[in-house]
Design a protein around this motif. Structure first.
Motif, PDB file in Angstrom:
ATOM      1  N   PRO A  10       0.806  -1.219   0.000  1.00  0.00           N
ATOM      2  CA  PRO A  10       0.000   0.000   0.000  1.00  0.00           C
ATOM      3  C   PRO A  10       0.838   1.267   0.000  1.00  0.00           C
ATOM      4  O   PRO A  10       1.925   1.324   0.561  1.00  0.00           O
ATOM      5  N   ALA A  11       0.283   2.284  -0.656  1.00  0.00           N
ATOM      6  CA  ALA A  11       0.939   3.596  -0.680  1.00  0.00           C
ATOM      7  C   ALA A  11       0.186   4.589   0.207  1.00  0.00           C
ATOM      8  O   ALA A  11       0.523   5.767   0.237  1.00  0.00           O
ATOM      9  N   SER A  12      -0.840   4.099   0.907  1.00  0.00           N
ATOM     10  CA  SER A  12      -1.679   4.981   1.724  1.00  0.00           C
ATOM     11  C   SER A  12      -2.392   4.145   2.765  1.00  0.00           C
ATOM     12  O   SER A  12      -2.168   2.930   2.861  1.00  0.00           O
ATOM     13  N   TRP A  13      -3.283   4.761   3.535  1.00  0.00           N
ATOM     14  CA  TRP A  13      -4.088   3.992   4.474  1.00  0.00           C
ATOM     15  C   TRP A  13      -5.027   3.065   3.706  1.00  0.00           C
ATOM     16  O   TRP A  13      -5.289   3.264   2.515  1.00  0.00           O
ATOM     17  N   VAL A  14      -5.519   2.025   4.393  1.00  0.00           N
ATOM     18  CA  VAL A  14      -6.286   0.977   3.718  1.00  0.00           C
ATOM     19  C   VAL A  14      -7.488   0.553   4.564  1.00  0.00           C
ATOM     20  O   VAL A  14      -7.601   0.905   5.747  1.00  0.00           O
ATOM     21  N   VAL A  15      -8.347  -0.223   3.931  1.00  0.00           N
ATOM     22  CA  VAL A  15      -9.371  -0.993   4.625  1.00  0.00           C
ATOM     23  C   VAL A  15      -9.218  -2.447   4.186  1.00  0.00           C
ATOM     24  O   VAL A  15      -8.665  -2.720   3.114  1.00  0.00           O
ATOM     25  N   VAL A  16      -9.715  -3.345   5.008  1.00  0.00           N
ATOM     26  CA  VAL A  16      -9.665  -4.786   4.706  1.00  0.00           C
ATOM     27  C   VAL A  16     -11.081  -5.283   4.497  1.00  0.00           C
ATOM     28  O   VAL A  16     -12.012  -4.856   5.192  1.00  0.00           O
ATOM     29  N   GLY A  17     -11.268  -6.162   3.517  1.00  0.00           N
ATOM     30  CA  GLY A  17     -12.558  -6.805   3.296  1.00  0.00           C
ATOM     31  C   GLY A  17     -12.480  -8.280   3.617  1.00  0.00           C
ATOM     32  O   GLY A  17     -11.550  -8.971   3.181  1.00  0.00           O
ATOM     33  N   LEU A  18     -13.443  -8.774   4.391  1.00  0.00           N
ATOM     34  CA  LEU A  18     -13.503 -10.184   4.768  1.00  0.00           C
ATOM     35  C   LEU A  18     -14.875 -10.749   4.386  1.00  0.00           C
ATOM     36  O   LEU A  18     -15.907 -10.250   4.837  1.00  0.00           O
ATOM     37  N   ASP A  19     -14.855 -11.773   3.563  1.00  0.00           N
ATOM     38  CA  ASP A  19     -16.078 -12.456   3.123  1.00  0.00           C
ATOM     39  C   ASP A  19     -16.139 -13.802   3.820  1.00  0.00           C
ATOM     40  O   ASP A  19     -15.292 -14.665   3.602  1.00  0.00           O
ATOM     41  N   ASN A  20     -17.135 -13.976   4.675  1.00  0.00           N
ATOM     42  CA  ASN A  20     -17.291 -15.208   5.452  1.00  0.00           C
ATOM     43  C   ASN A  20     -18.280 -16.136   4.758  1.00  0.00           C
ATOM     44  O   ASN A  20     -19.413 -15.735   4.463  1.00  0.00           O
ATOM     45  N   GLY A  21     -17.861 -17.360   4.490  1.00  0.00           N
ATOM     46  CA  GLY A  21     -18.738 -18.328   3.848  1.00  0.00           C
ATOM     47  C   GLY A  21     -18.854 -19.605   4.625  1.00  0.00           C
ATOM     48  O   GLY A  21     -18.235 -19.782   5.679  1.00  0.00           O
ATOM     49  N   GLY A  22     -19.644 -20.535   4.096  1.00  0.00           N
ATOM     50  CA  GLY A  22     -19.869 -21.787   4.800  1.00  0.00           C
ATOM     51  C   GLY A  22     -18.642 -22.659   4.891  1.00  0.00           C
ATOM     52  O   GLY A  22     -18.515 -23.471   5.812  1.00  0.00           O
ATOM     53  N   PRO A  73       1.268  -2.669   7.064  1.00  0.00           N
ATOM     54  CA  PRO A  73       1.323  -2.487   8.523  1.00  0.00           C
ATOM     55  C   PRO A  73      -0.081  -2.336   9.095  1.00  0.00           C
ATOM     56  O   PRO A  73      -0.937  -1.657   8.510  1.00  0.00           O
ATOM     57  N   ARG A  74      -0.311  -2.953  10.202  1.00  0.00           N
ATOM     58  CA  ARG A  74      -1.625  -2.869  10.852  1.00  0.00           C
ATOM     59  C   ARG A  74      -2.014  -1.422  11.134  1.00  0.00           C
ATOM     60  O   ARG A  74      -3.198  -1.069  11.115  1.00  0.00           O
ATOM     61  N   THR A  75      -1.029  -0.570  11.366  1.00  0.00           N
ATOM     62  CA  THR A  75      -1.320   0.836  11.690  1.00  0.00           C
ATOM     63  C   THR A  75      -1.948   1.586  10.521  1.00  0.00           C
ATOM     64  O   THR A  75      -2.527   2.661  10.725  1.00  0.00           O
ATOM     65  N   LEU A  76      -1.870   1.041   9.308  1.00  0.00           N
ATOM     66  CA  LEU A  76      -2.482   1.688   8.151  1.00  0.00           C
ATOM     67  C   LEU A  76      -3.960   1.332   7.979  1.00  0.00           C
ATOM     68  O   LEU A  76      -4.657   1.932   7.165  1.00  0.00           O
ATOM     69  N   VAL A  77      -4.441   0.349   8.733  1.00  0.00           N
ATOM     70  CA  VAL A  77      -5.816  -0.124   8.564  1.00  0.00           C
ATOM     71  C   VAL A  77      -6.775   0.754   9.359  1.00  0.00           C
ATOM     72  O   VAL A  77      -6.667   0.862  10.579  1.00  0.00           O
ATOM     73  N   ARG A  78      -7.728   1.368   8.650  1.00  0.00           N
ATOM     74  CA  ARG A  78      -8.703   2.234   9.319  1.00  0.00           C
ATOM     75  C   ARG A  78      -9.998   1.509   9.683  1.00  0.00           C
ATOM     76  O   ARG A  78     -10.692   1.923  10.602  1.00  0.00           O
ATOM     77  N   ALA A  79     -10.350   0.474   8.930  1.00  0.00           N
ATOM     78  CA  ALA A  79     -11.593  -0.258   9.212  1.00  0.00           C
ATOM     79  C   ALA A  79     -11.559  -1.587   8.481  1.00  0.00           C
ATOM     80  O   ALA A  79     -10.760  -1.805   7.564  1.00  0.00           O
ATOM     81  N   GLY A 121      -9.856  -5.192  17.425  1.00  0.00           N
ATOM     82  CA  GLY A 121      -9.651  -3.839  17.926  1.00  0.00           C
ATOM     83  C   GLY A 121      -9.725  -2.752  16.871  1.00  0.00           C
ATOM     84  O   GLY A 121      -9.087  -1.703  17.009  1.00  0.00           O
ATOM     85  N   LEU A 122     -10.524  -2.987  15.807  1.00  0.00           N
ATOM     86  CA  LEU A 122     -10.725  -1.996  14.758  1.00  0.00           C
ATOM     87  C   LEU A 122     -12.208  -1.928  14.400  1.00  0.00           C
ATOM     88  O   LEU A 122     -12.939  -2.909  14.594  1.00  0.00           O
ATOM     89  N   PRO A 123     -12.669  -0.791  13.880  1.00  0.00           N
ATOM     90  CA  PRO A 123     -14.079  -0.706  13.478  1.00  0.00           C
ATOM     91  C   PRO A 123     -14.404  -1.739  12.402  1.00  0.00           C
ATOM     92  O   PRO A 123     -13.626  -1.926  11.455  1.00  0.00           O
ATOM     93  N   VAL A 124     -15.539  -2.412  12.551  1.00  0.00           N
ATOM     94  CA  VAL A 124     -15.985  -3.400  11.579  1.00  0.00           C
ATOM     95  C   VAL A 124     -17.331  -2.958  11.015  1.00  0.00           C
ATOM     96  O   VAL A 124     -18.262  -2.671  11.762  1.00  0.00           O
ATOM     97  N   VAL A 125     -17.421  -2.903   9.682  1.00  0.00           N
ATOM     98  CA  VAL A 125     -18.627  -2.496   8.962  1.00  0.00           C
ATOM     99  C   VAL A 125     -19.254  -3.745   8.356  1.00  0.00           C
ATOM    100  O   VAL A 125     -18.575  -4.509   7.655  1.00  0.00           O
ATOM    101  N   TYR A 126     -20.540  -3.965   8.586  1.00  0.00           N
ATOM    102  CA  TYR A 126     -21.174  -5.221   8.198  1.00  0.00           C
ATOM    103  C   TYR A 126     -22.166  -5.057   7.052  1.00  0.00           C
ATOM    104  O   TYR A 126     -22.923  -4.073   6.984  1.00  0.00           O
ATOM    105  N   ASN A 127     -22.181  -6.057   6.149  1.00  0.00           N
ATOM    106  CA  ASN A 127     -23.242  -6.244   5.154  1.00  0.00           C
ATOM    107  C   ASN A 127     -23.469  -7.737   4.978  1.00  0.00           C
ATOM    108  O   ASN A 127     -22.568  -8.541   5.240  1.00  0.00           O
ATOM    109  N   ASN A 128     -24.678  -8.119   4.534  1.00  0.00           N
ATOM    110  CA  ASN A 128     -24.810  -9.528   4.172  1.00  0.00           C
ATOM    111  C   ASN A 128     -24.113  -9.764   2.837  1.00  0.00           C
ATOM    112  O   ASN A 128     -23.767  -8.820   2.118  1.00  0.00           O
ATOM    113  N   ASP A 129     -23.878 -11.025   2.494  1.00  0.00           N
ATOM    114  CA  ASP A 129     -23.020 -11.331   1.344  1.00  0.00           C
ATOM    115  C   ASP A 129     -23.608 -10.868   0.017  1.00  0.00           C
ATOM    116  O   ASP A 129     -22.878 -10.407  -0.867  1.00  0.00           O
TER     117      ASP A 129
END
Length: 348
Positions: A10-22, A73-79, A121-129
């Protein structure tokens, strides 16, 4: 986790996306400029059948591993954006009755968003799949104009998920259950044969879209009827659940029984999109799910059939488009990341 073809640091701050499946979790990283840092699936086992504690730990592992893989780096993750199958509330609380993926009693009413947020320990934003996939399709298709456009998506899988996006944001509703397009009841004239029983959905409705346009609808309603019309078909000797899963392969070969089943599914989605045209008048109609993974000629035929049975006014035909959901296996995680990015992106 599975290795990937290309990784960008990354060249800047980031967010992470997690898709949970069966079966698996899929992870991605999206930077502040709107660039994804991974180009293919990055997965780890979801362990949802072992209960909430194991599943949340696996999501945390997916989070840590994707940061390591992309040298972030974890410090770059905002949400963190998270999506799971529903039904769940807008805040990520699994239904009090559980669901197909979350059948253990320990899942009933479980706050998966809150649990993951506490764990990492970071904000988590939720949507259904389905909403996450719809959001990704919207932003991928419209690009810089995404925040000025609207869309509706139908995601055909075991059930039928959906998503309504208005001005670039998912419409979630008061209870978080907006966009449950599978349970919209549709006119069945022109969809069913004259002697065909009205299909029933596992939700208790009769004649909703999911009762026709889903794997469950094929196994429960459509295939038993059409096998009576084609008693010598090779699928007649298979258990109905297996036959339903094999049907797409026959459809790709233009088998008459399979074509009849999938044509009914496409007509049902066309009826759904006709309702959407009169309710939200979207700029795009997205179609996703197993059909997108089919052979190109078959998925194009299916999309064309949906379009042919969506009744639009001339003005709407000129303004709207019909599109397949892109990058389907990655669409959930990417849509979850987009939702997180829009939450933390500075205004102005």
């Amino acid at each position: 986790m599975d290795q990937i073809d290309a990784v960008r640091t990354p060249a800047s701050w980031v967010v992470v996306g997690l898709d949970n499946g069966g079966t698996c979790n899929n992870a991605t990283v999206l930077d502040a400029t709107g660039q994804f840092l991974v180009d293919s699936l990055v997965e780890n086992p979801s362990l949802v059948t072992e209960g909430p504690e194991s599943a949340v730990e696996q999501l945390a592992e997916a989070f840590t591993s994707i940061l390591e893989l992309t040298s972030t780096p974890r410090t770059l993750v905002r949400a963190v954006g998270l999506d799971t199958p529903g039904p769940a509330s807008a805040d990520g609380v699994i239904s009090s009755k559980g669901s197909t993926n979350f059948s253990q009693v320990s899942w009933h009413g479980f706050d998966i968003r809150g649990a993951l947020q506490a764990r990492i320990g970071l904000p988590v934003v939720y949507n259904n799949d389905a909403n996450a996939a719809a959001l990704y399709a919207h932003h991928r298709h419209f690009g810089a104009e995404a925040m000025e456009r609207s869309s509706v998506a139908a995601i055909v899988g075991t059930g039928l998920g959906g998503g309504v996006v208005e001005l670039g944001k998912v419409v979630s509703g008061a209870a978080g259950m907006a966009g449950e397009l599978g349970h919209v009841q549709i006119p069945l004239h022109g969809v069913l044969e004259e002697d065909q029983p009205v299909p029933e959905c596992n939700c208790g409705f009769a004649g909703d879209v999911e009762s026709i346009a889903s794997l469950t609808g094929i196994a429960k309603n459509l295939l038993p009827y059409w096998l009576r019309r084609f008693p010598d078909h090779p699928l007649a000797g298979e258990p109905i659940s297996r036959a339903a899963k094999l049907l797409r392969g026959y459809g790709e070969k233009e088998d008459p029984l399979a074509v009849a089943v999938f044509e009914q599914q496409a007509k049902a989605i066309g009826k759904l999109f006709t309702i959407a045209a009169n309710f939200t008048d979207p700029a795009a109609y997205f179609l996703g799910g197993g059909v997108v993974e089919a052979a190109p000629h078959f998925r194009q035929w299916f999309l064309n059939t949906v379009r042919e049975h969506t009744q639009l006014r001339a003005e709407q035909q000129a303004a709207a488009t019909f599109v397949l959901v892109p990058d389907l296996d990655m669409a959930g995680a990417r849509g979850a990341a987009v939702a997180a990015l829009e939450t933390v992106r500075p205004v102005g």
